[in-house]
Design a protein around this motif. Structure first.
Motif, PDB file in Angstrom:
ATOM      1  N   GLY A  81       0.784  -1.234   0.000  1.00 16.43           N
ATOM      2  CA  GLY A  81       0.000   0.000   0.000  1.00 16.43           C
ATOM      3  C   GLY A  81       0.816   1.283   0.000  1.00 16.43           C
ATOM      4  N   PHE A  82       2.147   1.169   0.031  1.00 20.19           N
ATOM      5  CA  PHE A  82       2.950   2.385  -0.129  1.00 20.19           C
ATOM      6  C   PHE A  82       2.765   2.916  -1.547  1.00 20.19           C
ATOM      7  CE2 PHE A  82       5.104   1.077   3.683  1.00 20.19           C
ATOM      8  CZ  PHE A  82       5.665   2.239   4.197  1.00 20.19           C
ATOM      9  N   ASP A  83       2.629   4.239  -1.656  1.00 16.28           N
ATOM     10  CA  ASP A  83       2.535   4.818  -3.005  1.00 16.28           C
ATOM     11  C   ASP A  83       3.619   5.866  -3.239  1.00 16.28           C
ATOM     12  OD1 ASP A  83       1.594   6.782  -1.330  1.00 16.28           O
ATOM     13  OD2 ASP A  83      -0.306   7.092  -2.390  1.00 16.28           O
TER      14      ASP A  83
ATOM     15  N   LYS B  88      10.600  -5.989   5.914  1.00 16.88           N
ATOM     16  CA  LYS B  88       9.607  -6.933   6.464  1.00 16.88           C
ATOM     17  C   LYS B  88       8.179  -6.453   6.212  1.00 16.88           C
ATOM     18  CE  LYS B  88      12.876  -8.407   9.987  1.00 16.88           C
ATOM     19  NZ  LYS B  88      14.003  -7.509   9.625  1.00 16.88           N
ATOM     20  N   LYS B  89       7.382  -7.338   5.630  1.00 11.66           N
ATOM     21  CA  LYS B  89       6.003  -6.993   5.248  1.00 11.66           C
ATOM     22  C   LYS B  89       5.184  -6.524   6.457  1.00 11.66           C
ATOM     23  CE  LYS B  89       2.449  -8.919   2.199  1.00 11.66           C
ATOM     24  NZ  LYS B  89       2.496  -7.960   1.118  1.00 11.66           N
ATOM     25  N   GLU B  90       5.350  -7.208   7.599  1.00 13.08           N
ATOM     26  CA  GLU B  90       4.515  -6.854   8.757  1.00 13.08           C
ATOM     27  C   GLU B  90       4.845  -5.443   9.254  1.00 13.08           C
ATOM     28  OE1 GLU B  90       6.474  -9.471   8.405  1.00 13.08           O
ATOM     29  OE2 GLU B  90       7.959  -9.512  10.016  1.00 13.08           O
TER      30      GLU B  90
ATOM     31  N   VAL C 286       5.101   4.305  17.453  1.00  8.53           N
ATOM     32  CA  VAL C 286       5.147   5.476  18.351  1.00  8.53           C
ATOM     33  C   VAL C 286       6.155   6.502  17.813  1.00  8.53           C
ATOM     34  CG1 VAL C 286       5.747   6.290  20.669  1.00  8.53           C
ATOM     35  CG2 VAL C 286       4.423   4.180  20.383  1.00  8.53           C
ATOM     36  N   LEU C 287       7.317   6.019  17.375  1.00  5.74           N
ATOM     37  CA  LEU C 287       8.338   6.959  16.874  1.00  5.74           C
ATOM     38  C   LEU C 287       7.851   7.689  15.617  1.00  5.74           C
ATOM     39  CD1 LEU C 287      11.544   4.841  17.532  1.00  5.74           C
ATOM     40  CD2 LEU C 287      11.070   7.123  18.478  1.00  5.74           C
ATOM     41  N   LEU C 288       7.191   6.950  14.730  1.00  6.94           N
ATOM     42  CA  LEU C 288       6.711   7.610  13.495  1.00  6.94           C
ATOM     43  C   LEU C 288       5.554   8.570  13.810  1.00  6.94           C
ATOM     44  CD1 LEU C 288       6.951   4.688  10.895  1.00  6.94           C
ATOM     45  CD2 LEU C 288       8.642   6.448  11.448  1.00  6.94           C
ATOM     46  N   LYS C 289       4.758   8.206  14.813  1.00  7.11           N
ATOM     47  CA  LYS C 289       3.668   9.110  15.243  1.00  7.11           C
ATOM     48  C   LYS C 289       4.268  10.387  15.840  1.00  7.11           C
ATOM     49  CE  LYS C 289      -0.741   9.496  15.429  1.00  7.11           C
ATOM     50  NZ  LYS C 289      -1.618   9.331  14.274  1.00  7.11           N
ATOM     51  N   TRP C 290       5.392  10.219  16.552  1.00  7.33           N
ATOM     52  CA  TRP C 290       6.087  11.394  17.118  1.00  7.33           C
ATOM     53  C   TRP C 290       6.584  12.297  15.978  1.00  7.33           C
ATOM     54  CZ3 TRP C 290      11.133  12.992  16.415  1.00  7.33           C
ATOM     55  CH2 TRP C 290      11.566  14.046  17.239  1.00  7.33           C
TER      56      TRP C 290
ATOM     57  N   ALA D  50       3.099  -2.774   7.033  1.00  7.26           N
ATOM     58  CA  ALA D  50       1.685  -2.585   7.397  1.00  7.26           C
ATOM     59  C   ALA D  50       1.578  -1.702   8.649  1.00  7.26           C
ATOM     60  CB  ALA D  50       1.024  -3.938   7.630  1.00  7.26           C
ATOM     61  N   GLU D  51       2.492  -1.928   9.596  1.00  4.14           N
ATOM     62  CA  GLU D  51       2.494  -1.092  10.821  1.00  4.14           C
ATOM     63  C   GLU D  51       2.745   0.379  10.471  1.00  4.14           C
ATOM     64  OE1 GLU D  51       5.435  -2.236  13.659  1.00  4.14           O
ATOM     65  OE2 GLU D  51       4.404  -4.081  14.216  1.00  4.14           O
ATOM     66  N   TYR D  52       3.730   0.628   9.611  1.00  2.69           N
ATOM     67  CA  TYR D  52       4.050   2.015   9.248  1.00  2.69           C
ATOM     68  C   TYR D  52       2.827   2.690   8.623  1.00  2.69           C
ATOM     69  CZ  TYR D  52       9.101   0.558   9.306  1.00  2.69           C
ATOM     70  OH  TYR D  52      10.344   0.075   9.630  1.00  2.69           O
ATOM     71  N   LEU D  53       2.168   1.935   7.710  1.00  2.00           N
ATOM     72  CA  LEU D  53       1.045   2.539   6.973  1.00  2.00           C
ATOM     73  C   LEU D  53      -0.146   2.807   7.877  1.00  2.00           C
ATOM     74  CD1 LEU D  53       1.346   0.501   3.665  1.00  2.00           C
ATOM     75  CD2 LEU D  53       1.586   2.981   3.889  1.00  2.00           C
TER      76      LEU D  53
END
Ligand SMILES: NC(=O)C1=CN([C@@H]2O[C@H](COP(=O)(O)OP(=O)(O)OC[C@H]3O[C@@H](n4cnc5c(N)ncnc54)[C@H](OP(=O)(O)O)[C@@H]3O)[C@@H](O)[C@H]2O)C=CC1
Ligand SMILES: O=CCc1c[nH]c2ccccc12
Length: 279
Positions: free
Chosen positions: A41-43, A236-238, A218-222, A241-244
């Motif tokens: 789902g990354f674009d 890693k695929k999982e 949490v870090l990316l939300k920060w 999905a977490e990042y997205l």
């Protein structure tokens, strides 16, 4: 649907980019990793000539079956030499007629002739070879020099941005915002990937437990809480999905953001890998 941010030229940039400069071990082929990111789902794909993988990114784009309009591609000017030739070489390797964002990879690439170099970048946008133009690794002074002579302001400044360098990068983020320039942050996961065991870790773990999410989220939300777009990566695929999923997570509280800022200000552990400076 990935979230976007509106740039100062009217274009929209997806706020979560998949980086190809570090997904693999040195010289490993990234085609499969980019395919996996697009499939997840990354674009928005971030590449550069110096990563020696623009042709692989091009192959993954074609393999994905996604239309050009569904993708956002960033590449960079980084080897020096004639700028018009560099952008055309990148487009040839990517197999594209235009990129969405073309960045000057570092300030030293244009320091001998800021005005002449930026004019070349403006021509790239005017000729339609890049929809947006910007810079990377620029501090306040370096941004000021470009803004002073620009007819078209940089749309983006892509910089190293994580809790351990927040104190020193804050001014560049604020200056950029004041001038309508979006900051994109790479190496946001430094406390996990390069500097584990530092003062940020327990703070992030506590927040991750409260929200039932991963430390990376949490870090990316920060990063997003500072109004900064994300350039990250994973093999890693999982994790992809977490990042997205980060945009959909509840916001960190003001106290949580302040606690990460304060822990970051204490600095990384002494065992942290040194930051490699380049460009
Ligand atoms: N403009 C510039 O000068 C620069 C731009 N960039 C761009 O930014 C992109 C991202 O940079 P990068 O510094 O890698 O970004 P991040 O700090 O987001 O780190 C991503 C790395 O973190 C790892 N990771 C994720 N979760 C964890 C975890 N829980 N524990 C340990 N490691 C974890 C991933 O490994 P795994 O594969 O195991 O999930 C991946 O290698 C680059 O690929 C490049 O495109 C990067 C540097 C400079
Ligand atoms: O773009 C930033 C850092 C980076 C990531 N991979 C490489 C390869 C060669 C030079 C710089 C970089």
């Amino acid at each position: 649907m990935p979230t976007t941010v509106k740039l100062n030229d009217g274009n929209e940039m997806p706020t979560m980019a998949f980086g190809t400069g570090s997904v693999m071990k040195e010289k490993e082929d990234v085609t499969g990793f980019v395919e996996q990111a697009l499939d997840s789902g990354f674009d928005h794909i971030d590449t550069a000539p110096i990563y020696y993988n623009e042709n692989q990114v091009g192959a993954a784009i074609r393999e994905s079956g996604l239309s050009r309009e569904e993708l956002y591609i960033t590449t960079k000017y980084d080897f020096g030499g004639p700028i018009q030739k560099a952008v055309r070489d990148s487009l040839d390797k990517l197999g594209l007629k235009s990129v969405d964002l073309y960045l000057i990879h570092g300030p030293n690439l244009i320091e001998k002739d800021v005005e002449g170099s930026w004019k070349e970048f403006e021509k790239i946008k005017e000729d339609g070879l890049a929809k947006s133009i910007g810079v990377s690794n620029f501090n306040v002074e370096q941004l000021r020099k470009v803004i002073k002579i620009a007819r078209i302001k940089p749309a983006v400044n892509q910089i190293n941005f994580n809790p351990y360098n927040y104190a020193s990068q804050k001014a560049a983020v604020e200056y950029a915002a004041k001038h309508g320039i979006v900051t994109a942050g790479y190496s946001g996961l430094t406390p996990l990937s390069r500097s584990p065991g530092g003062p940020v870790d327990p703070v992030v773990s506590t927040i991750a437990a409260r929200l039932n999410v991963s430390a990376a989220q949490v870090l990316l939300k920060w990063v997003r809480s500072k109004g900064v777009a994300v350039v990250t990566t994973s093999s890693k695929k999982e994790r992809l999905a977490e990042y997205l999923a980060v945009e959909e997570l509840p916001d960190l509280t003001a106290a949580e953001i302040a606690a990460i800022d304060a822990a970051g200000a204490k600095g990384p552990p002494s065992t942290a890998s040194p930051v490699v400076h380049f460009l």
